[in-house]
Enzyme design. Structure first.
Site, PDB file in Angstrom:
ATOM      1  N   ALA A   1       0.270  -0.668  -0.052  1.00 42.56           N
ATOM      2  CA  ALA A   1      -0.675  -0.194  -0.098  1.00 42.56           C
ATOM      3  C   ALA A   1       0.869   0.795  -0.081  1.00 42.56           C
ATOM      4  O   ALA A   1       2.545   1.022   0.463  1.00 42.56           O
ATOM      5  CB  ALA A   1      -1.041  -0.056   1.322  1.00 42.56           C
TER       6      ALA A   1
ATOM      7  N   GLY B   1       0.561  -4.791   1.015  1.00 41.98           N
ATOM      8  CA  GLY B   1      -0.607  -5.143   0.041  1.00 41.98           C
ATOM      9  C   GLY B   1      -1.207  -6.010  -1.090  1.00 41.98           C
ATOM     10  O   GLY B   1      -1.652  -6.303  -1.856  1.00 41.98           O
TER      11      GLY B   1
ATOM     12  N   GLU C   1      -0.882  -9.176  -0.144  1.00 43.64           N
ATOM     13  CA  GLU C   1      -2.097  -9.783  -0.038  1.00 43.64           C
ATOM     14  C   GLU C   1      -3.141  -9.588  -1.288  1.00 43.64           C
ATOM     15  O   GLU C   1      -4.143 -10.267  -1.597  1.00 43.64           O
ATOM     16  CB  GLU C   1      -2.625  -8.829   0.862  1.00 43.64           C
ATOM     17  CG  GLU C   1      -2.337  -8.515   2.450  1.00 43.64           C
ATOM     18  CD  GLU C   1      -2.801  -7.097   3.245  1.00 43.64           C
ATOM     19  OE1 GLU C   1      -2.619  -6.892   3.525  1.00 43.64           O
ATOM     20  OE2 GLU C   1      -2.668  -7.831   4.504  1.00 43.64           O
TER      21      GLU C   1
ATOM     22  N   GLU D   1       4.552  -5.128   7.086  1.00 44.42           N
ATOM     23  CA  GLU D   1       4.037  -3.569   8.058  1.00 44.42           C
ATOM     24  C   GLU D   1       4.238  -3.516   9.547  1.00 44.42           C
ATOM     25  O   GLU D   1       4.152  -2.760   9.430  1.00 44.42           O
ATOM     26  CB  GLU D   1       2.506  -4.432   8.106  1.00 44.42           C
ATOM     27  CG  GLU D   1       1.106  -4.223   6.621  1.00 44.42           C
ATOM     28  CD  GLU D   1       1.494  -5.603   6.239  1.00 44.42           C
ATOM     29  OE1 GLU D   1       2.487  -6.296   6.085  1.00 44.42           O
ATOM     30  OE2 GLU D   1       1.327  -5.051   4.536  1.00 44.42           O
TER      31      GLU D   1
HETATM   32  N1  COA Z   1       4.701   3.129  -0.901  1.00 44.93           N
HETATM   33  C1  COA Z   1       5.069   4.095  -1.037  1.00 44.93           C
HETATM   34  N2  COA Z   1       5.982   4.010  -2.595  1.00 44.93           N
HETATM   35  C2  COA Z   1       6.382   3.441  -1.510  1.00 44.93           C
HETATM   36  C3  COA Z   1       6.570   1.455  -1.632  1.00 44.93           C
HETATM   37  C4  COA Z   1       5.318   2.053  -0.800  1.00 44.93           C
HETATM   38  N3  COA Z   1       4.632   0.183  -0.239  1.00 44.93           N
HETATM   39  N4  COA Z   1       7.709   0.970  -1.762  1.00 44.93           N
HETATM   40  C5  COA Z   1       8.100   1.408  -2.688  1.00 44.93           C
HETATM   41  N5  COA Z   1       7.793   2.921  -2.560  1.00 44.93           N
HETATM   42  C6  COA Z   1       8.660   4.175  -3.635  1.00 44.93           C
HETATM   43  C7  COA Z   1      10.193   4.377  -3.051  1.00 44.93           C
HETATM   44  O1  COA Z   1       9.400   4.767  -1.792  1.00 44.93           O
HETATM   45  C8  COA Z   1      10.593   4.971  -4.129  1.00 44.93           C
HETATM   46  O2  COA Z   1       9.797   6.279  -4.505  1.00 44.93           O
HETATM   47  P1  COA Z   1      11.590   7.506  -4.549  1.00 44.93           P
HETATM   48  O3  COA Z   1      12.133   7.184  -5.731  1.00 44.93           O
HETATM   49  O4  COA Z   1      10.038   8.633  -5.082  1.00 44.93           O
HETATM   50  O5  COA Z   1      11.792   7.732  -3.688  1.00 44.93           O
HETATM   51  C9  COA Z   1      10.107   3.945  -4.862  1.00 44.93           C
HETATM   52  O6  COA Z   1       9.407   3.141  -4.352  1.00 44.93           O
HETATM   53  C10 COA Z   1      11.662   3.095  -5.232  1.00 44.93           C
HETATM   54  O7  COA Z   1      11.503   2.229  -3.973  1.00 44.93           O
HETATM   55  P2  COA Z   1      12.828   1.960  -3.263  1.00 44.93           P
HETATM   56  O8  COA Z   1      13.155   1.551  -2.263  1.00 44.93           O
HETATM   57  O9  COA Z   1      13.905   3.412  -4.260  1.00 44.93           O
HETATM   58  O10 COA Z   1      13.833   0.814  -4.290  1.00 44.93           O
HETATM   59  P3  COA Z   1      15.156  -0.289  -4.004  1.00 44.93           P
HETATM   60  O11 COA Z   1      14.872  -1.374  -4.934  1.00 44.93           O
HETATM   61  O12 COA Z   1      15.479   0.651  -3.277  1.00 44.93           O
HETATM   62  O13 COA Z   1      13.631  -0.952  -2.285  1.00 44.93           O
HETATM   63  C11 COA Z   1      11.510  -2.255  -1.270  1.00 44.93           C
HETATM   64  C12 COA Z   1      12.204  -1.644  -3.055  1.00 44.93           C
HETATM   65  C13 COA Z   1      10.503  -3.159  -2.161  1.00 44.93           C
HETATM   66  C14 COA Z   1      12.425  -3.615  -0.710  1.00 44.93           C
HETATM   67  C15 COA Z   1      11.427  -0.518  -1.220  1.00 44.93           C
HETATM   68  O14 COA Z   1      11.088  -0.185  -1.927  1.00 44.93           O
HETATM   69  C16 COA Z   1      10.539  -0.760   0.621  1.00 44.93           C
HETATM   70  O15 COA Z   1      11.220  -1.746   1.392  1.00 44.93           O
HETATM   71  N6  COA Z   1       9.647  -1.079   0.549  1.00 44.93           N
HETATM   72  C17 COA Z   1       8.178  -0.867   1.395  1.00 44.93           C
HETATM   73  C18 COA Z   1       7.377  -1.776   1.306  1.00 44.93           C
HETATM   74  C19 COA Z   1       6.760  -1.994   2.140  1.00 44.93           C
HETATM   75  O16 COA Z   1       7.171  -1.949   3.774  1.00 44.93           O
HETATM   76  N7  COA Z   1       5.303  -2.122   1.952  1.00 44.93           N
HETATM   77  C20 COA Z   1       4.691  -2.743   3.001  1.00 44.93           C
HETATM   78  C21 COA Z   1       3.544  -1.329   2.677  1.00 44.93           C
HETATM   79  S1  COA Z   1       1.949  -1.422   3.952  1.00 44.93           S
END
Ligand code: COA
Length: 258
Positions: A66, A112, A115, A135
């Protein structure tokens, strides 16, 4: 169908729905959830559509969760409403659709995103996919059915471990857990989905719809309300404020605890 955050195309009797926010790793924001709701409602009512594939755009992510930036400031009530509305309008809609829905998990399926793939009738993954429910690392719990569907699919102990550790598992581990049915290369992912759909659509769509209904009827739906309540309550905690701020500020969270 024209949308801003998703793409919908039809190849013969198969519809392909692609979540299309690759710069944000296809994170589910309000607009995406609404568009997916509209697309699945329309496709479910369209007799020319015999099966649906759901996937993410780009080669990195199915859906990375999400959109954290949208809910970081929410109150407890807003948090509970977010989960309840999302479950009703998208996750339960997909799970209970009469048309078979396959998730083609082409990369990160987190929070999400995992999910949503679990609400699909089954999952096929590419070998770069990584799956998890992170989460609790944000000070919240899964709110789109993850606390219910993950234990249904992989068993309670494995689900508890994955949820508590906020860990990510590889596609191969997901295969060994039964979370996905096949793992193939990215190039082979869509062809395999189409091949499986070819086998499905040889059969009676009326009987398949009845089978989906019967399979789903075997699982209790009681836990979903408990999940929504617990999810909402997390929004009132200091841990939630710290967890979401830390993510948005790109730093490690330092949880104050109870
Ligand atoms: N919500 C909002 N933005 C998100 C996102 C999320 N769940 N997941 C990734 N993004 C965004 C990042 O903020 C980044 O945006 P920016 O370029 O404007 O800074 C972009 O997507 C790329 O992500 P980034 O984190 O730079 O890529 P990465 O390869 O370093 O890492 C992940 C990939 C998936 C490990 C990491 O993005 C992450 O941990 N995301 C969140 C996962 C999460 O906690 N999901 C559950 C949400 S309830």
């Amino acid at each position: 169908m024209e949308f801003d955050t998703i793409l919908v195309e039809q190849v013969e009797s198969t519809a392909i729905v692609t979540i299309n926010r690759p710069k944000k790793l296809n994170a589910l924001n309000k607009a995406t959830i609404l568009e997916l709701h509209t697309a699945f409602t329309n496709l479910g009512a369209d007799k020319s559509v015999k099966a649906i594939i759901l996937t993410g755009s780009g080669d990195k992510a199915f859906v990375a969760g999400a959109d954290i930036s949208e809910f970081a400031h929410f109150t407890e009530e807003e948090g509970a409403r977010l989960a309840g509305k999302g479950q009703d309008e998208l996750f339960n809609l997909v799970e209970n659709l009469s048309t078979p829905v396959i998730a083609a998990v082409n990369g990160f399926a987190l929070g999400g995103g995992l999910e949503l793939s679990m609400a699909c009738h089954f999952r096929v993954a590419s070998d770069n996919a990584k799956m998890g429910l992170p989460e609790v690392s944000l000070g919240v719990i899964p709110g789109y059915g993850g606390t219910q569907r993950l234990p249904q699919l992989i068993g309670k102990g494995r689900a508890m471990e994955l949820i508590m550790t906020a860990g990510m598992i590889s596609a191969d581990k997901a295969l060994s857990y039964g979370l996905v049915n096949y793992v193939v290369t990215q190039e082979e992912l869509m062809p395999l989905c189409h091949k499986l759909i070819g086998k499905i659509t040889n059969n009676s769509s009326v009987a398949i719809a009845a089978a989906i209904k019967a399979v789903n009827a075997g699982f209790s739906t009681e836990g979903y309300a408990a999940e929504i309540e617990a999810f909402g309550a997390c929004f009132g905690t200091e841990d939630f404020k710290e967890g979401t701020s830390a993510f948005l500020e790109k730093r490690k969270a330092n949880f104050p605890g109870a």
